[in-house]
Design a protein around this motif. Sequence first.
Motif, PDB file in Angstrom:
ATOM      1  N   ALA A  79       0.831  -1.216   0.000  1.00 42.44           N
ATOM      2  CA  ALA A  79       0.000   0.000   0.000  1.00 42.44           C
ATOM      3  C   ALA A  79       0.858   1.255   0.000  1.00 42.44           C
ATOM      4  CB  ALA A  79      -0.938  -0.002   1.203  1.00 42.44           C
ATOM      5  N   VAL A  80       1.865   1.282   0.856  1.00 43.97           N
ATOM      6  CA  VAL A  80       2.792   2.409   0.945  1.00 43.97           C
ATOM      7  C   VAL A  80       4.199   1.848   0.856  1.00 43.97           C
ATOM      8  CG1 VAL A  80       3.707   4.215   2.456  1.00 43.97           C
ATOM      9  CG2 VAL A  80       1.240   3.796   2.375  1.00 43.97           C
ATOM     10  N   GLY A  81       4.991   2.429   0.003  1.00 45.70           N
ATOM     11  CA  GLY A  81       6.380   2.005  -0.116  1.00 45.70           C
ATOM     12  C   GLY A  81       7.219   3.155  -0.599  1.00 45.70           C
ATOM     13  N   GLY A  82       8.337   3.367   0.046  1.00 47.09           N
ATOM     14  CA  GLY A  82       9.184   4.459  -0.403  1.00 47.09           C
ATOM     15  C   GLY A  82      10.545   4.428   0.260  1.00 47.09           C
ATOM     16  N   HIS A  83      11.409   5.234  -0.270  1.00 44.90           N
ATOM     17  CA  HIS A  83      12.777   5.315   0.220  1.00 44.90           C
ATOM     18  C   HIS A  83      12.888   6.260   1.408  1.00 44.90           C
ATOM     19  CE1 HIS A  83      13.304   3.836  -3.893  1.00 44.90           C
ATOM     20  NE2 HIS A  83      14.324   3.182  -3.367  1.00 44.90           N
ATOM     21  N   VAL A  84      13.825   5.945   2.264  1.00 41.38           N
ATOM     22  CA  VAL A  84      14.202   6.842   3.345  1.00 41.38           C
ATOM     23  C   VAL A  84      15.157   7.858   2.724  1.00 41.38           C
ATOM     24  CG1 VAL A  84      15.369   7.012   5.578  1.00 41.38           C
ATOM     25  CG2 VAL A  84      13.947   5.002   5.059  1.00 41.38           C
ATOM     26  N   ASP A  85      14.863   9.135   2.887  1.00 41.90           N
ATOM     27  CA  ASP A  85      15.747  10.171   2.357  1.00 41.90           C
ATOM     28  C   ASP A  85      17.004  10.286   3.201  1.00 41.90           C
ATOM     29  OD1 ASP A  85      13.958  10.856   0.327  1.00 41.90           O
ATOM     30  OD2 ASP A  85      13.040  12.479   1.492  1.00 41.90           O
ATOM     31  N   PHE A  86      18.074  10.792   2.595  1.00 43.41           N
ATOM     32  CA  PHE A  86      19.304  11.014   3.340  1.00 43.41           C
ATOM     33  C   PHE A  86      19.019  12.009   4.468  1.00 43.41           C
ATOM     34  CE2 PHE A  86      23.465  12.915   4.174  1.00 43.41           C
ATOM     35  CZ  PHE A  86      24.202  11.751   4.388  1.00 43.41           C
ATOM     36  N   GLY A  87      19.381  11.660   5.689  1.00 41.75           N
ATOM     37  CA  GLY A  87      19.156  12.505   6.858  1.00 41.75           C
ATOM     38  C   GLY A  87      17.809  12.295   7.532  1.00 41.75           C
ATOM     39  N   GLU A  88      17.000  11.382   7.031  1.00 38.72           N
ATOM     40  CA  GLU A  88      15.664  11.126   7.570  1.00 38.72           C
ATOM     41  C   GLU A  88      15.652   9.802   8.327  1.00 38.72           C
ATOM     42  OE1 GLU A  88      11.282  11.519   5.551  1.00 38.72           O
ATOM     43  OE2 GLU A  88      12.707  10.230   4.496  1.00 38.72           O
ATOM     44  N   CYS A  89      14.881   9.709   9.407  1.00 40.88           N
ATOM     45  CA  CYS A  89      14.765   8.442  10.132  1.00 40.88           C
ATOM     46  C   CYS A  89      13.634   7.603   9.524  1.00 40.88           C
ATOM     47  CB  CYS A  89      14.543   8.678  11.624  1.00 40.88           C
ATOM     48  SG  CYS A  89      12.907   9.294  12.048  1.00 40.88           S
ATOM     49  N   VAL A  90      13.635   6.320   9.821  1.00 43.35           N
ATOM     50  CA  VAL A  90      12.649   5.389   9.276  1.00 43.35           C
ATOM     51  C   VAL A  90      11.222   5.809   9.625  1.00 43.35           C
ATOM     52  CG1 VAL A  90      11.787   2.998   9.451  1.00 43.35           C
ATOM     53  CG2 VAL A  90      14.230   3.425   9.111  1.00 43.35           C
ATOM     54  N   GLY A  91      10.976   6.185  10.875  1.00 39.03           N
ATOM     55  CA  GLY A  91       9.634   6.579  11.295  1.00 39.03           C
ATOM     56  C   GLY A  91       9.119   7.799  10.549  1.00 39.03           C
ATOM     57  N   ASP A  92       9.984   8.785  10.342  1.00 36.50           N
ATOM     58  CA  ASP A  92       9.583   9.977   9.589  1.00 36.50           C
ATOM     59  C   ASP A  92       9.310   9.628   8.125  1.00 36.50           C
ATOM     60  OD1 ASP A  92       9.781  11.513  11.881  1.00 36.50           O
ATOM     61  OD2 ASP A  92      11.713  12.418  11.334  1.00 36.50           O
ATOM     62  N   ALA A  93      10.131   8.758   7.551  1.00 41.04           N
ATOM     63  CA  ALA A  93       9.924   8.341   6.159  1.00 41.04           C
ATOM     64  C   ALA A  93       8.596   7.601   6.015  1.00 41.04           C
ATOM     65  CB  ALA A  93      11.074   7.452   5.691  1.00 41.04           C
ATOM     66  N   LEU A  94       8.268   6.748   6.985  1.00 37.34           N
ATOM     67  CA  LEU A  94       7.011   6.003   6.941  1.00 37.34           C
ATOM     68  C   LEU A  94       5.819   6.956   6.955  1.00 37.34           C
ATOM     69  CD1 LEU A  94       5.709   3.140   7.026  1.00 37.34           C
ATOM     70  CD2 LEU A  94       5.622   3.416   9.512  1.00 37.34           C
ATOM     71  N   ARG A  95       5.831   7.918   7.833  1.00 47.13           N
ATOM     72  CA  ARG A  95       4.730   8.887   7.927  1.00 47.13           C
ATOM     73  C   ARG A  95       4.649   9.769   6.674  1.00 47.13           C
ATOM     74  NH1 ARG A  95       1.406   8.064  11.901  1.00 47.13           N
ATOM     75  NH2 ARG A  95       2.316   7.081  13.729  1.00 47.13           N
ATOM     76  N   ARG A  96       5.802  10.184   6.153  1.00 45.13           N
ATOM     77  CA  ARG A  96       5.825  11.010   4.942  1.00 45.13           C
ATOM     78  C   ARG A  96       5.251  10.239   3.757  1.00 45.13           C
ATOM     79  NH1 ARG A  96       9.300  10.605   1.090  1.00 45.13           N
ATOM     80  NH2 ARG A  96      10.970   9.756   2.384  1.00 45.13           N
TER      81      ARG A  96
END
Length: 168
Positions: free
Chosen positions: A69-86
């Motif tokens: 349903a949701v899939g994406g890359h973690v940006d450089f400087g971003e944590c996993v939790g923030d990437a998941l929410r974004r």
Amino acid sequence: MNKDNSQEIFPVVDEAGNVIGKATRGECHGGSKLLHPVVHLHVFDKEGRLFLQHRPKWKDIQPGKWDTAVGGHVDFGECVGDALRREAREELGLTDFVPEFVKGYVFESDRERELINSFKTVVDPADVHPSDELDGGRWWTIEELKSNTSELTPNLRHELTYVLMHNA
């Protein structure tokens, strides 16, 4: 026509998720096998159906397949939790959900290596609004998933065993 940004910067990580460098999307998806982190969110409804996104034909990896349903890359400087929410907000408009960690693993294809951080959640279907980043999506029953595996991305096929086991 849309296309992925090959100059986007990803962290390069070791298998424990520690950042050891950075590289462009083009480098990570071009056969280098540089390990880079991603997030997946499996979105269920209260009836046990699973929402899947349909990947647009313009994607550089697995175009036209059904995927998490949701899939994406973690940006450089971003944590996993923030990437998941974004990613949940960008792809499905989800802002109010409780993620539950399911599994972390390394997935390798002929073009790339990803450190996948897989989560699941249960939401009201009325809260799911696929964005134009996707080619739509739909709710699948478990029976439909089991009988249509050729339409699914390889990493989704791999994860379904764990996700369905943890959703029972």
